[in-house]
Design a protein around this motif. Sequence first.
Motif, mmCIF file in Angstrom:
data_model
loop_
_atom_site.group_PDB
_atom_site.id
_atom_site.type_symbol
_atom_site.label_atom_id
_atom_site.label_comp_id
_atom_site.label_asym_id
_atom_site.label_seq_id
_atom_site.Cartn_x
_atom_site.Cartn_y
_atom_site.Cartn_z
ATOM 1 N N LEU A 24 0.823 -1.208 0.000
ATOM 2 C CA LEU A 24 0.000 0.000 0.000
ATOM 3 C C LEU A 24 0.861 1.264 0.000
ATOM 4 O O LEU A 24 0.488 2.274 -0.609
ATOM 5 C CB LEU A 24 -0.948 -0.001 1.204
ATOM 6 N N ARG A 25 1.994 1.219 0.700
ATOM 7 C CA ARG A 25 2.892 2.382 0.673
ATOM 8 C C ARG A 25 3.431 2.608 -0.740
ATOM 9 O O ARG A 25 3.472 3.737 -1.226
ATOM 10 C CB ARG A 25 4.055 2.179 1.656
ATOM 11 N N TRP A 26 3.852 1.531 -1.390
ATOM 12 C CA TRP A 26 4.334 1.658 -2.766
ATOM 13 C C TRP A 26 3.217 2.154 -3.684
ATOM 14 O O TRP A 26 3.449 2.974 -4.571
ATOM 15 C CB TRP A 26 4.858 0.307 -3.259
ATOM 16 N N MET A 27 2.006 1.619 -3.497
ATOM 17 C CA MET A 27 0.879 2.020 -4.338
ATOM 18 C C MET A 27 0.604 3.509 -4.194
ATOM 19 O O MET A 27 0.442 4.229 -5.192
ATOM 20 C CB MET A 27 -0.364 1.227 -3.955
ATOM 21 N N ALA A 28 0.569 3.996 -2.945
ATOM 22 C CA ALA A 28 0.313 5.417 -2.718
ATOM 23 C C ALA A 28 1.380 6.264 -3.392
ATOM 24 O O ALA A 28 1.080 7.310 -3.990
ATOM 25 C CB ALA A 28 0.256 5.709 -1.221
ATOM 26 N N GLY A 29 2.622 5.842 -3.317
ATOM 27 C CA GLY A 29 3.702 6.584 -3.955
ATOM 28 C C GLY A 29 3.608 6.566 -5.470
ATOM 29 O O GLY A 29 3.750 7.606 -6.128
ATOM 30 N N ASN A 30 3.345 5.390 -6.047
ATOM 31 C CA ASN A 30 3.290 5.301 -7.506
ATOM 32 C C ASN A 30 2.109 6.063 -8.088
ATOM 33 O O ASN A 30 2.206 6.640 -9.177
ATOM 34 C CB ASN A 30 3.234 3.831 -7.941
ATOM 35 N N LEU A 31 0.980 6.079 -7.388
ATOM 36 C CA LEU A 31 -0.179 6.802 -7.907
ATOM 37 C C LEU A 31 0.040 8.313 -7.890
ATOM 38 O O LEU A 31 -0.635 9.048 -8.627
ATOM 39 C CB LEU A 31 -1.427 6.447 -7.098
ATOM 40 N N GLN A 32 0.978 8.784 -7.092
ATOM 41 C CA GLN A 32 1.309 10.211 -7.127
ATOM 42 C C GLN A 32 1.873 10.625 -8.481
ATOM 43 O O GLN A 32 1.824 11.808 -8.844
ATOM 44 C CB GLN A 32 2.335 10.542 -6.033
ATOM 45 N N TYR A 33 2.392 9.662 -9.229
ATOM 46 C CA TYR A 33 2.982 9.985 -10.524
ATOM 47 C C TYR A 33 1.949 10.551 -11.501
ATOM 48 O O TYR A 33 2.316 11.214 -12.486
ATOM 49 C CB TYR A 33 3.641 8.752 -11.149
ATOM 50 N N LEU A 34 0.662 10.268 -11.250
ATOM 51 C CA LEU A 34 -0.377 10.812 -12.122
ATOM 52 C C LEU A 34 -0.297 12.333 -12.193
ATOM 53 O O LEU A 34 -0.601 12.937 -13.227
ATOM 54 C CB LEU A 34 -1.761 10.380 -11.615
ATOM 55 N N ALA A 35 0.107 12.964 -11.077
ATOM 56 C CA ALA A 35 0.199 14.420 -11.036
ATOM 57 C C ALA A 35 1.467 14.947 -11.692
ATOM 58 O O ALA A 35 1.609 16.160 -11.860
ATOM 59 C CB ALA A 35 0.130 14.904 -9.587
ATOM 60 N N LEU A 36 2.384 14.044 -12.063
ATOM 61 C CA LEU A 36 3.676 14.475 -12.601
ATOM 62 C C LEU A 36 3.805 14.286 -14.108
ATOM 63 O O LEU A 36 4.728 14.829 -14.715
ATOM 64 C CB LEU A 36 4.809 13.698 -11.913
ATOM 65 N N LEU A 37 2.917 13.506 -14.712
ATOM 66 C CA LEU A 37 3.106 13.091 -16.099
ATOM 67 C C LEU A 37 3.168 14.270 -17.071
ATOM 68 O O LEU A 37 3.830 14.192 -18.106
ATOM 69 C CB LEU A 37 1.983 12.131 -16.519
ATOM 70 N N ARG A 38 2.478 15.358 -16.768
ATOM 71 C CA ARG A 38 2.434 16.494 -17.699
ATOM 72 C C ARG A 38 3.580 17.488 -17.496
ATOM 73 O O ARG A 38 3.718 18.428 -18.279
ATOM 74 C CB ARG A 38 1.098 17.234 -17.555
ATOM 75 N N ARG A 95 8.194 9.434 -19.157
ATOM 76 C CA ARG A 95 6.756 9.358 -18.880
ATOM 77 C C ARG A 95 6.242 7.924 -19.005
ATOM 78 O O ARG A 95 5.362 7.497 -18.256
ATOM 79 C CB ARG A 95 5.998 10.288 -19.818
ATOM 80 N N ILE A 96 6.786 7.181 -19.958
ATOM 81 C CA ILE A 96 6.398 5.768 -20.081
ATOM 82 C C ILE A 96 6.790 5.003 -18.822
ATOM 83 O O ILE A 96 6.013 4.170 -18.308
ATOM 84 C CB ILE A 96 7.040 5.151 -21.343
ATOM 85 N N GLN A 97 7.985 5.273 -18.297
ATOM 86 C CA GLN A 97 8.411 4.606 -17.066
ATOM 87 C C GLN A 97 7.450 4.920 -15.921
ATOM 88 O O GLN A 97 7.062 4.031 -15.153
ATOM 89 C CB GLN A 97 9.829 5.053 -16.691
ATOM 90 N N LEU A 98 7.076 6.182 -15.780
ATOM 91 C CA LEU A 98 6.146 6.554 -14.717
ATOM 92 C C LEU A 98 4.773 5.906 -14.950
ATOM 93 O O LEU A 98 4.123 5.457 -13.995
ATOM 94 C CB LEU A 98 6.008 8.076 -14.644
ATOM 95 N N ALA A 99 4.331 5.849 -16.212
ATOM 96 C CA ALA A 99 3.044 5.225 -16.510
ATOM 97 C C ALA A 99 3.072 3.733 -16.180
ATOM 98 O O ALA A 99 2.091 3.186 -15.630
ATOM 99 C CB ALA A 99 2.694 5.440 -17.982
ATOM 100 N N LEU A 100 4.169 3.042 -16.490
ATOM 101 C CA LEU A 100 4.276 1.619 -16.145
ATOM 102 C C LEU A 100 4.244 1.419 -14.638
ATOM 103 O O LEU A 100 3.665 0.438 -14.137
ATOM 104 C CB LEU A 100 5.558 1.032 -16.729
ATOM 105 N N ALA A 101 4.865 2.345 -13.896
ATOM 106 C CA ALA A 101 4.837 2.244 -12.435
ATOM 107 C C ALA A 101 3.417 2.436 -11.904
ATOM 108 O O ALA A 101 3.014 1.794 -10.927
ATOM 109 C CB ALA A 101 5.773 3.292 -11.830
#
Length: 592
Positions: free
Chosen positions: A354-368, A377-383
């Motif tokens: 769950l800690r990893w999940m919370a961290g990886n979902l933060q990437y949604l705010a960074l993609l742009r 961006r592909i790396q962040l999307a895969l995460a």
Amino acid sequence: MAASRDRDRPPPETCHDRRAHRPAMAVRRCLYLALVLACAAVPLALLGRALGAGGWTVAEGLIWALALVVSPWIATLGASALVGFAVLMAGRDPLAVVWPEARLDPDRPIGIRTAILLCIRNEDTRAVLARLRPLLSALEAQGVGERFALFVLSDTRDPAHAAEEEAAFAAFRATLPRPERVAYRRRESNEGFKAGNVMEFVRARSAGFEAMITLDADSVMTADAVLRLVRLIEQNPRVALIQTLIAAQPTAAAFPRLFQFGMRHGMRAYAAGIAWWQGADGPYWGHNAIIRIAPFRDHAALPALRDGTPILSHDQVEAALLRGAGWEVRLDPLEQGSYEANPPSLLEFMRRDLRWMAGNLQYLALLRLPLFSWMGRIQLALAILLFLWSPVVVAIVLAALANALDQDPRAAVAPGAGLGATALFALLFFAPKLLGALEVALKPALRRRWGGGATLAAGVAAEFLFYLLLVPLSALNQTVGMAGLALGRRIGWAPQTREDRRVPLADAARALWWHTLAGVGLLAGFALAGTTAFLWALPFLAGAALAIPYCVLTADPAFGRRLAAARLAAIPEELDPASPFPPLLSAPARAA
């Protein structure tokens, strides 16, 4: 000012490099994309044939649409594993296949100074430092100790624990022949947690060092692995970061033992595959990696999120920032003496998940953000997809239950095509583990390291059953955790429990009661729909229904000792007398 900016950039490529390497990587990525599309299209076509056999219902349309969403990610697993299997079967150092232009002279003297950073927070400091002693001793024995220094970076907040930590470090330092090469610092402010502590070191305390190797509290690395990394980054000046392939340490605890057996096979095939198609746009997993300090200092500061919360999963963001600045990030897929420990029980695994999940979902705010390259961006999307697939699969199961209970004749599903689609999706999902194990089985010398064919096959079968039960549990846990995040729940980096210990039945029931109810309830629904529907759902839901006994059994020390005594799910380091790790069991038990 212009000269300063030029120093922040990687050395320019030669014309030969541009002509030879960029087109080759473009060809690799086109081939990989074609393989991904093929892996996704075939099971999707079979699924469409199965669902549309008697006409389409709303539930069937939803199932196919959801499968369309998740199938490209599942296809990347299968495609990367297929590529990685081919790389591993090439018979050479996999680094020479995935990074043919790499320079690596193993006899060249070490010319740069490297800081070894050990990041801790509320750990058993004596045990952590004891794991580092063999590395420091081996570096001294090889005559390169003066090129390295150890820095212990602490984020411990509790004063009593901090006092024990400082005492343990002082005792450790007093036993070293060169105590001036180790240092300890505990921050009063934990801003940014581990990433903040590392960046503070880089900006304020890294003078005289060109590179750093990042270690977690459970990390173990051999001197040969460290020296290989140092030579690679020194001899390849365009590279800012090299990530090693990390294997798990031997353990007699049942949960991590079974988990790491499959991960060892899966990561070998998967890592070789992604290193082949990602090339200079590789991943960073946060530890057991070497980093060039100057570009990290200048380009890897984490951006701020809009709500002011710190970025929890810093590693992939730092790698993407380095790539966006023009530096290379490489993955060395060779198994080379780089280790970590896994959570000791299902409950600790799910907390970390769950800690990893919370961290990886933060990437949604960074993609742009304009800081990243398209591959970053592909790396962040895969995460992100590493966790986002869970609610999609849960939704597919719910839609499948609704369709199975529907009396409309259009809800009929062609069983042959349906089972074929399910089997293909499962093969893609499990392809890294299966192909990694197949590579071992096909190489006699490697097979002997794993205890022989029979031992290997028994371990693969046991781990497959273990993981088949774990997947639905993890998917349910992630889905509910994701819903909690959407409703405002905060998940932070709490201290991790690393010690093996039994999980009492009451504790397991208190944590897993709702997983059990969900699994039993969904299986009952499929049973009402008919035998075929129930048998289709059983592999997806059995783990949830059996969550409580599964948790208790896999945390039982006696069960783990029996697995170790039988050498079931043993890894090579457990079977090798020259292993850097102590024996798990006494000699008579190991012989048995």
